[in-house]
Scaffold this motif. Sequence first.
Motif, PDB file in Angstrom:
ATOM      1  N   ALA A   1      -8.833  -5.674   4.771  1.00 39.38           N
ATOM      2  CA  ALA A   1      -9.316  -5.807   3.399  1.00 39.38           C
ATOM      3  C   ALA A   1      -9.061  -7.206   2.867  1.00 39.38           C
ATOM      4  CB  ALA A   1      -8.614  -4.805   2.517  1.00 39.38           C
TER       5      ALA A   1
ATOM      6  N   PHE B   1       0.841  -1.207   0.000  1.00 38.75           N
ATOM      7  CA  PHE B   1       0.000   0.000   0.000  1.00 38.75           C
ATOM      8  C   PHE B   1       0.875   1.257   0.000  1.00 38.75           C
ATOM      9  CE2 PHE B   1      -3.693  -2.382   2.216  1.00 38.75           C
ATOM     10  CZ  PHE B   1      -4.176  -2.787   0.985  1.00 38.75           C
TER      11      PHE B   1
ATOM     12  N   TYR C   1     -13.014  -0.406   7.012  1.00 39.00           N
ATOM     13  CA  TYR C   1     -12.015  -0.439   5.950  1.00 39.00           C
ATOM     14  C   TYR C   1     -10.653  -1.004   6.303  1.00 39.00           C
ATOM     15  CZ  TYR C   1     -11.890   4.553   7.357  1.00 39.00           C
ATOM     16  OH  TYR C   1     -11.895   5.738   7.996  1.00 39.00           O
TER      17      TYR C   1
ATOM     18  N   TYR D   1      -6.321   8.565  -7.112  1.00 36.73           N
ATOM     19  CA  TYR D   1      -5.352   8.833  -6.045  1.00 36.73           C
ATOM     20  C   TYR D   1      -4.097   9.551  -6.544  1.00 36.73           C
ATOM     21  CZ  TYR D   1      -2.442   8.028  -1.932  1.00 36.73           C
ATOM     22  OH  TYR D   1      -1.642   8.192  -0.832  1.00 36.73           O
TER      23      TYR D   1
ATOM     24  N   ALA E   1      -2.859  -4.393  -4.496  1.00 41.55           N
ATOM     25  CA  ALA E   1      -2.657  -3.339  -3.499  1.00 41.55           C
ATOM     26  C   ALA E   1      -3.607  -2.165  -3.696  1.00 41.55           C
ATOM     27  CB  ALA E   1      -1.205  -2.849  -3.503  1.00 41.55           C
ATOM     28  N   LEU E   2      -4.876  -2.472  -3.986  1.00 46.77           N
ATOM     29  CA  LEU E   2      -5.877  -1.398  -4.055  1.00 46.77           C
ATOM     30  C   LEU E   2      -6.182  -0.945  -2.639  1.00 46.77           C
ATOM     31  CD1 LEU E   2      -8.270  -2.960  -6.699  1.00 46.77           C
ATOM     32  CD2 LEU E   2      -6.563  -1.168  -7.055  1.00 46.77           C
ATOM     33  N   PHE E   3      -6.301   0.371  -2.451  1.00 43.91           N
ATOM     34  CA  PHE E   3      -6.569   0.886  -1.106  1.00 43.91           C
ATOM     35  C   PHE E   3      -7.974   0.473  -0.681  1.00 43.91           C
ATOM     36  CE2 PHE E   3      -3.720   4.259  -2.987  1.00 43.91           C
ATOM     37  CZ  PHE E   3      -2.574   3.687  -2.463  1.00 43.91           C
ATOM     38  N   PRO E   4      -8.076  -0.330   0.381  1.00 42.74           N
ATOM     39  CA  PRO E   4      -9.383  -0.907   0.725  1.00 42.74           C
ATOM     40  C   PRO E   4     -10.359   0.112   1.296  1.00 42.74           C
ATOM     41  CG  PRO E   4      -7.727  -1.551   2.333  1.00 42.74           C
ATOM     42  CD  PRO E   4      -6.999  -0.806   1.257  1.00 42.74           C
ATOM     43  N   HIS E   5      -9.835   1.253   1.775  1.00 38.48           N
ATOM     44  CA  HIS E   5     -10.733   2.221   2.401  1.00 38.48           C
ATOM     45  C   HIS E   5     -11.203   3.276   1.416  1.00 38.48           C
ATOM     46  CE1 HIS E   5      -6.684   3.690   2.512  1.00 38.48           C
ATOM     47  NE2 HIS E   5      -7.060   4.886   2.891  1.00 38.48           N
ATOM     48  N   MET E   6     -10.906   3.079   0.137  1.00 40.81           N
ATOM     49  CA  MET E   6     -11.356   4.044  -0.862  1.00 40.81           C
ATOM     50  C   MET E   6     -12.201   3.314  -1.898  1.00 40.81           C
ATOM     51  SD  MET E   6      -7.844   6.091  -1.608  1.00 40.81           S
ATOM     52  CE  MET E   6      -6.748   6.555  -0.279  1.00 40.81           C
TER      53      MET E   6
ATOM     54  N   ARG F   1     -13.115  -4.471  -2.423  1.00 38.69           N
ATOM     55  CA  ARG F   1     -13.476  -5.790  -1.934  1.00 38.69           C
ATOM     56  C   ARG F   1     -14.724  -6.353  -2.611  1.00 38.69           C
ATOM     57  NH1 ARG F   1     -13.841  -5.628   4.244  1.00 38.69           N
ATOM     58  NH2 ARG F   1     -13.348  -3.480   3.685  1.00 38.69           N
TER      59      ARG F   1
END
Lengths: 285, 372
Positions: free
Chosen positions: A285, A181, A282, B111, B98-103, B145
Motif C-alpha cells: 500500500a 496496522f 492489496y 472496522y 495506518a488505513l487498511f489498504p485491502h479494505m 490509496r
Amino acid sequence: MAATLRDVTTYDLKLAAPLAAGFVLFFVTPLVILLALSFQTDPQGGHYGLTQYVNFLGDSFSLGVLGSTLWLGVKVTVLTLLLGYPVAWLHQRSPGWARGLIMLLVLLPLLTSVVVRTFAWVVILGRQGIVNATLSWIGLIDTPLKLLYTEGGVVVALAQVQMPLMVLPIITALSRIDPNFADASSVLGAGHWRTFRKVILPLSLPGIVAGCLLTYAAAITAFITQSLIGGGQMLFMPMYIYQQASTLQNWPFAAAISIVFLVSVLVVVSIFNALGRLSRGYANA
Amino acid sequence: MVSASPNGPASPRGQTLLLDGITQRYGTSLAVNEVTLDIRGGELVALLGPSGCGKTTLLRIIAGFLAQTKGHVMVGGKSVDGLPPNRRSVGIVFQNYALFPHMTVAENVAYGLDARGVDRATQRSEAQRMLDLVKLGHLGDRTPRQLSGGQQQRVALARALAVNPSILLLDEPFAALDKNLRLDMQIEVKRIQRLSGITTILVTHDQEEALSMADRVAVLSQGRLEQFSPPTEIYDAPDSLFVNTFVGSANLLGGVLVDSDRSAGRVRLDAGGLIETRAPKGDLQPGSRVTVCLRPEHLSVDPVGDDAETLNGVVEMGLPLGATVVHEIRVGDGTAVKVSEPRIQRTDLLAPGTPVRLAPVAPRLASVFAAA
C-alpha cells in the motif's frame, strides 16, 4: 535523452548476452529436442506422431502417477504452510537476537546437502529410528510403526526440506506490513485472532502465494527425497521419467511424460501466479 | 495565535483522563519519569516536546500498547491499567494514518463496529454518518490509496471516532501534510473535536500546532513534565529555561540577580544594564548567577542615550520579514540578540554598525532561571 536511453538499453542487452547464450544452449535447445523426441512414435526413431501422448493419457497407471505427484505437491505445500507461517510470524515478533537464531534455523536445511538431509530422515523414520525408538520407550507402541516408505513420510521429509522456500517469502511479506496496522486494529476493538484474520493474513497473502509456488514446484520435482523416503512401492513422476529413460531406454515416452509433467506444473504455476496478482492488489500500500 | 479558553465548558460526553505518576523504564533509562496529568473531559491537550522526550511512550501507555512501569491511567475515574488496547475504548489517528489498504474507505471506518459485533446495516449507516462528518460521504467505495493525504487523514479520524471512544489520541497527525493543507486540517480536526466533545490528546513536536490547537499544553523533556498550562501561559510565563527556549524563540542573557520578591525581580546583565523581570523560578538568592530570557518582541531598539544603566550594542544585520522587522544586535558581552518590532513602528532598517540601546517594551516580561 532518448538517445541516452537507447544507449543504456543496448548496453544492458550486451551484458545479458552470455547468460542468454547459456540459456539458449543449455535450456531452450534441450527443451526443443525433448519436445521433438516426444513426438517420435518409436524408441528406434523414424515416424512422428502423437502415439506417446495417447499412450500416456490413455493409461490409467501413468495418469495415476501424474495425479499422485501433483497431489503430493498439494499435501507438502499445505503442511509446509501450516508449519512455516507460525515460524515466519515468530520471526517477525521476536527481538533481534532471536530473529538471527530463527533465521539460522530456517536456513540450515539449505546449508546441508539434500542427500544428507534425506538420509537423516531415513534414520529418523526407520523401524529402529528415533521416532519408533522413542514411542516404544514411552510405551505407546509395541511394534514399530511403518513410517519410512510411506507417503506420510515423504510428505514430512519434503516439508522439512522445502521449509525455507515457504518461510522466507512469508517473512518478507510480514516485514513489509506496517506494525501500525496491528495497533490500529487492536485499538479499534479487535482481538489478536481477528487482527490476524482480517489484517495480517490478507496483507501477507503475496508472501504465502510466492512460498506455496516455490514449495510446490520444488516438492513435486524432488527426485532424491521422493525416491529415498518413498522407496520402491511409491512412484512419482521424476522417478517414472527416470525409469523410462534410463532403465527401459524408452526415450520418446520419457520425453512425452516430461512434457506432460512440465505442462501440468506450468498450469499449477499459472494458477498460483494469478492468485499472486490478485493478492498483490492489496499489499504494497 | 488562537488560544481557546482553558476553562472552556467540558462536554458531557468527554471522559476525564488522569495520568497518575506514570513512569516507564527501558532497561536503565527512563523514557517517562513520574508524569502526572489531570485532563478534563472534552479537553484537547497537546503533549509537546522534541523527539525522545517520552510523548510517544505516554501515548502508547494510554492506548495500552505498553504497560507502564509505575503509575496509573484512569479514564472517567476508573483505572484501565489491566486492560488490553482492544478493551480501552481509545481511538488513535496514526502519523501515517495506518488505513487498511485491502479494505475500502467505508470498510475501514466500519472496522471497529464490526469488531464490536454491530450488525451489517448499522455498520454501513454509521460508517456513512462518520464519513459525512468528515465530509467524505461520497468516497466510501474508494480504497485508501486512491485518496489524497488530507482525505486519508479524515478517513483515519472517522475510523477512530466511529467506535465512539472515550479518548482520542492523535499521533503527530499533521506531520505528513504540506503546510497549507496542515492548517486546514488542524481547523477541521479542532471543529470535529469540539463537535464530538471527545477528550483528545495530541502528540506533536510542532509548537505552533500545540499552541494553536490545544486547550492546555504539556511540555515534556527527557521524560519529565516541564510544564502543563494553557498555551498563552506556556509562551508568556514558562516554568523552565527548557520551555522558554523550546517554545517560541528567546534571547538568553547571563546576569546576576540583584533582588526579587514574589512578583518581580531585578537582574544586572553581564552585557550591561539593569532589567526588571518576572519573579525568578526556583529558590534564588540575590547574588546568584541567572539566565534571563527575553523574547525578540519584548525588546525595542532605541538610539543610544546618556544613561549608563542600559543594554547597549551594535547592529549586525536587519531583516524585513513582512509584518515585522528583525534586527540582530551584538551586545556588550558578545551575545547576538534578536529584536523583532512591528514594521508599522519601524519603517527603516538600521544600518550595520549603528550603536543602539535595547530596552524592554514593558517591565516584567523577561523570565529568569538559575544559570545553567
